[in-house]
Motif scaffolding. Structure first.
Motif, PDB file in Angstrom:
ATOM      1  N   VAL A  33       0.838  -1.198   0.000  1.00 11.66           N
ATOM      2  CA  VAL A  33       0.000   0.000   0.000  1.00 11.66           C
ATOM      3  C   VAL A  33       0.878   1.255   0.000  1.00 11.66           C
ATOM      4  CG1 VAL A  33      -1.750   1.290   1.279  1.00 11.66           C
ATOM      5  CG2 VAL A  33      -1.845  -1.226   1.208  1.00 11.66           C
ATOM      6  N   GLY A  34       0.612   2.165  -0.914  1.00 16.39           N
ATOM      7  CA  GLY A  34       1.341   3.428  -0.979  1.00 16.39           C
ATOM      8  C   GLY A  34       2.617   3.384  -1.806  1.00 16.39           C
ATOM      9  N   LEU A  35       3.044   2.201  -2.273  1.00 12.90           N
ATOM     10  CA  LEU A  35       4.299   2.123  -3.021  1.00 12.90           C
ATOM     11  C   LEU A  35       4.241   2.848  -4.366  1.00 12.90           C
ATOM     12  CD1 LEU A  35       7.179   1.128  -3.154  1.00 12.90           C
ATOM     13  CD2 LEU A  35       6.347  -1.049  -4.081  1.00 12.90           C
ATOM     14  N   PRO A  36       3.133   2.791  -5.113  1.00 14.88           N
ATOM     15  CA  PRO A  36       3.100   3.540  -6.379  1.00 14.88           C
ATOM     16  C   PRO A  36       3.358   5.036  -6.195  1.00 14.88           C
ATOM     17  CG  PRO A  36       1.252   2.020  -6.254  1.00 14.88           C
ATOM     18  CD  PRO A  36       1.884   2.024  -4.904  1.00 14.88           C
ATOM     19  N   GLN A  37       2.720   5.617  -5.180  1.00 15.00           N
ATOM     20  CA  GLN A  37       2.911   7.043  -4.917  1.00 15.00           C
ATOM     21  C   GLN A  37       4.356   7.325  -4.477  1.00 15.00           C
ATOM     22  OE1 GLN A  37       0.556   5.060  -3.762  1.00 15.00           O
ATOM     23  NE2 GLN A  37      -1.480   6.030  -3.854  1.00 15.00           N
ATOM     24  N   LEU A  38       4.924   6.408  -3.679  1.00 13.40           N
ATOM     25  CA  LEU A  38       6.304   6.582  -3.216  1.00 13.40           C
ATOM     26  C   LEU A  38       7.276   6.542  -4.396  1.00 13.40           C
ATOM     27  CD1 LEU A  38       8.432   6.750  -0.959  1.00 13.40           C
ATOM     28  CD2 LEU A  38       8.363   4.251  -0.824  1.00 13.40           C
ATOM     29  N   LEU A  39       7.106   5.570  -5.287  1.00 14.19           N
ATOM     30  CA  LEU A  39       7.990   5.477  -6.445  1.00 14.19           C
ATOM     31  C   LEU A  39       7.860   6.700  -7.346  1.00 14.19           C
ATOM     32  CD1 LEU A  39       7.750   1.738  -7.598  1.00 14.19           C
ATOM     33  CD2 LEU A  39       9.664   2.896  -6.488  1.00 14.19           C
ATOM     34  N   GLN A  40       6.640   7.143  -7.548  1.00 14.65           N
ATOM     35  CA  GLN A  40       6.432   8.321  -8.384  1.00 14.65           C
ATOM     36  C   GLN A  40       7.121   9.534  -7.779  1.00 14.65           C
ATOM     37  OE1 GLN A  40       6.100   9.466 -11.391  1.00 14.65           O
ATOM     38  NE2 GLN A  40       4.006   8.734 -11.735  1.00 14.65           N
ATOM     39  N   GLY A  41       7.047   9.644  -6.457  1.00 14.29           N
ATOM     40  CA  GLY A  41       7.711  10.747  -5.787  1.00 14.29           C
ATOM     41  C   GLY A  41       9.227  10.647  -5.856  1.00 14.29           C
ATOM     42  N   LEU A  42       9.767   9.437  -5.718  1.00 12.78           N
ATOM     43  CA  LEU A  42      11.219   9.239  -5.752  1.00 12.78           C
ATOM     44  C   LEU A  42      11.796   9.483  -7.149  1.00 12.78           C
ATOM     45  CD1 LEU A  42      11.613   6.005  -3.568  1.00 12.78           C
ATOM     46  CD2 LEU A  42      12.358   8.315  -2.974  1.00 12.78           C
ATOM     47  N   TYR A  43      11.092   8.993  -8.158  1.00 12.69           N
ATOM     48  CA  TYR A  43      11.606   9.093  -9.526  1.00 12.69           C
ATOM     49  C   TYR A  43      11.285  10.426 -10.178  1.00 12.69           C
ATOM     50  CZ  TYR A  43      13.140   4.233  -9.841  1.00 12.69           C
ATOM     51  OH  TYR A  43      13.810   3.050  -9.660  1.00 12.69           O
ATOM     52  N   GLY A  44      10.235  11.102  -9.732  1.00 14.38           N
ATOM     53  CA  GLY A  44       9.877  12.382 -10.326  1.00 14.38           C
ATOM     54  C   GLY A  44       9.622  12.245 -11.817  1.00 14.38           C
ATOM     55  N   SER A  45      10.238  13.110 -12.592  1.00 13.47           N
ATOM     56  CA  SER A  45      10.029  13.093 -14.037  1.00 13.47           C
ATOM     57  C   SER A  45      10.574  11.817 -14.683  1.00 13.47           C
ATOM     58  CB  SER A  45      10.691  14.308 -14.692  1.00 13.47           C
ATOM     59  OG  SER A  45      12.093  14.301 -14.461  1.00 13.47           O
ATOM     60  N   HIS A  46      11.481  11.126 -14.004  1.00 12.26           N
ATOM     61  CA  HIS A  46      12.034   9.883 -14.545  1.00 12.26           C
ATOM     62  C   HIS A  46      11.090   8.699 -14.336  1.00 12.26           C
ATOM     63  CE1 HIS A  46      15.924  11.643 -15.483  1.00 12.26           C
ATOM     64  NE2 HIS A  46      15.934  12.197 -14.287  1.00 12.26           N
ATOM     65  N   GLY A  47       9.980   8.940 -13.643  1.00 11.94           N
ATOM     66  CA  GLY A  47       9.002   7.879 -13.452  1.00 11.94           C
ATOM     67  C   GLY A  47       8.448   7.363 -14.769  1.00 11.94           C
ATOM     68  N   ARG A  48       8.485   8.213 -15.787  1.00  7.58           N
ATOM     69  CA  ARG A  48       7.975   7.787 -17.105  1.00  7.58           C
ATOM     70  C   ARG A  48       8.888   6.755 -17.754  1.00  7.58           C
ATOM     71  NH1 ARG A  48       9.900  13.069 -17.799  1.00  7.58           N
ATOM     72  NH2 ARG A  48      11.780  13.211 -19.112  1.00  7.58           N
ATOM     73  N   ASP A  49      10.100   6.575 -17.214  1.00 12.84           N
ATOM     74  CA  ASP A  49      11.031   5.599 -17.783  1.00 12.84           C
ATOM     75  C   ASP A  49      10.834   4.199 -17.205  1.00 12.84           C
ATOM     76  OD1 ASP A  49      12.277   7.604 -19.290  1.00 12.84           O
ATOM     77  OD2 ASP A  49      13.622   8.129 -17.645  1.00 12.84           O
ATOM     78  N   LEU A  50       9.996   4.097 -16.189  1.00 18.26           N
ATOM     79  CA  LEU A  50       9.745   2.786 -15.585  1.00 18.26           C
ATOM     80  C   LEU A  50       8.805   1.970 -16.461  1.00 18.26           C
ATOM     81  CD1 LEU A  50       9.180   3.807 -11.848  1.00 18.26           C
ATOM     82  CD2 LEU A  50      11.257   2.829 -12.862  1.00 18.26           C
ATOM     83  N   GLY A  51       9.017   0.664 -16.458  1.00 18.24           N
ATOM     84  CA  GLY A  51       8.122  -0.252 -17.164  1.00 18.24           C
ATOM     85  C   GLY A  51       7.685  -1.358 -16.215  1.00 18.24           C
ATOM     86  N   PHE A  52       6.451  -1.777 -16.344  1.00 19.40           N
ATOM     87  CA  PHE A  52       5.895  -2.798 -15.459  1.00 19.40           C
ATOM     88  C   PHE A  52       5.392  -3.974 -16.296  1.00 19.40           C
ATOM     89  CE2 PHE A  52       5.347   1.377 -13.564  1.00 19.40           C
ATOM     90  CZ  PHE A  52       5.901   1.206 -12.307  1.00 19.40           C
TER      91      PHE A  52
END
Length: 231
Positions: A33-52
């Motif tokens: 719970v809350g990990l998606p928001q945490l990752l988005q916050g940690l990666y910032g603009s680089h979050g768009r480079d993540l793939g799932f």
């Protein structure tokens, strides 16, 4: 002092080059719970480079398998873990008992309050199998184009299908992946010995409607959710 595992992880990450593809293959992460928001916050603009990349099992079969994984753990430890575990064992006594418990417990939550369901440890195996709900926090934080979702049954079916998946990952995420271990047979997947009854033998006819009530409807909801695009 960092635990040995943390030291290993640090050494591994420090050795990664910018051109390498780094993957974390921990299924439990999807559940946190809350990990998606945490990752988005940690990666910032680089979050768009993540793939799932998500390989989804038939939801009822997934819950059935997960039940037995926990069932054997509880059974082996119930004598040494105290009264609370014994209480847990009441609804872990059989898969039919667990399904009946879930069937009675879920309606007690408000329809919109799936956060509460996600926080009820007794409903964990059920919640993980309700994909439109358990994946929704991730789809809310990241673009749908960052997800590749495939049926696990297809991936396990043949080496050709696994190579096909690898090619899809490379194409969609521009990832540098080597298919040679799969092509040489080094990554051949073998079914483990099943030490529990088959689902067809383990679910009474009186509870089979549960599959339609929750899982079949949920698969349709997930399809609609994924078809909406990035907006």
């Amino acid at each position: 002092k960092a635990p040995d595992r943390s030291k290993w992880q640090l050494r591994y990450l420090m050795g990664c080059q910018a051109t390498n593809t780094l993957a974390d293959m921990t299924p439990a992460n999807i559940r946190l719970v809350g990990l998606p928001q945490l990752l988005q916050g940690l990666y910032g603009s680089h979050g768009r480079d993540l793939g799932f990349v998500l390989m989804l099992r038939d939801p009822m079969s997934r819950m059935h398998s997960a039940f037995y994984q926990k069932h054997f753990t509880f059974k082996n430890n119930v004598a040494t873990r105290g009264a609370k575990l014994i209480d847990v064992a009441k609804y872990m006594s059989s898969f039919a008992a667990y399904v009946a418990f879930v069937k009675d417990a879920v309606p007690s939550y408000a329809d919109a309050n799936w956060t509460a369901v996600s926080l009820d440890y007794r409903l964990d195996d059920f919640y993980r199998s309700i994909y439109s709900r358990s994946l929704r926090p991730w789809l809310d934080e990241f673009k749908r184009s960052q997800f590749l979702i495939v049926p696990m049954k297809r991936v396990f079916k043949s080496t050709a299908n696994r190579i096909e998946l690898l090619e899809k990952i490379r194409d969609q995420f521009d990832a540098q992946l080597d298919a040679s271990p799969i092509q040489s047979g080094c990554a051949e997947l073998k079914n483990k010995h099943r030490d529990h009854p088959a689902l067809e033998q383990d679910l009474p006819a009186s509870l089979k409607a549960f599959n339609t009530l929750y899982f079949q409807r949920d698969v349709r909801k997930l399809s609609v959710l994924l078809s909406r695009g990035d907006g």
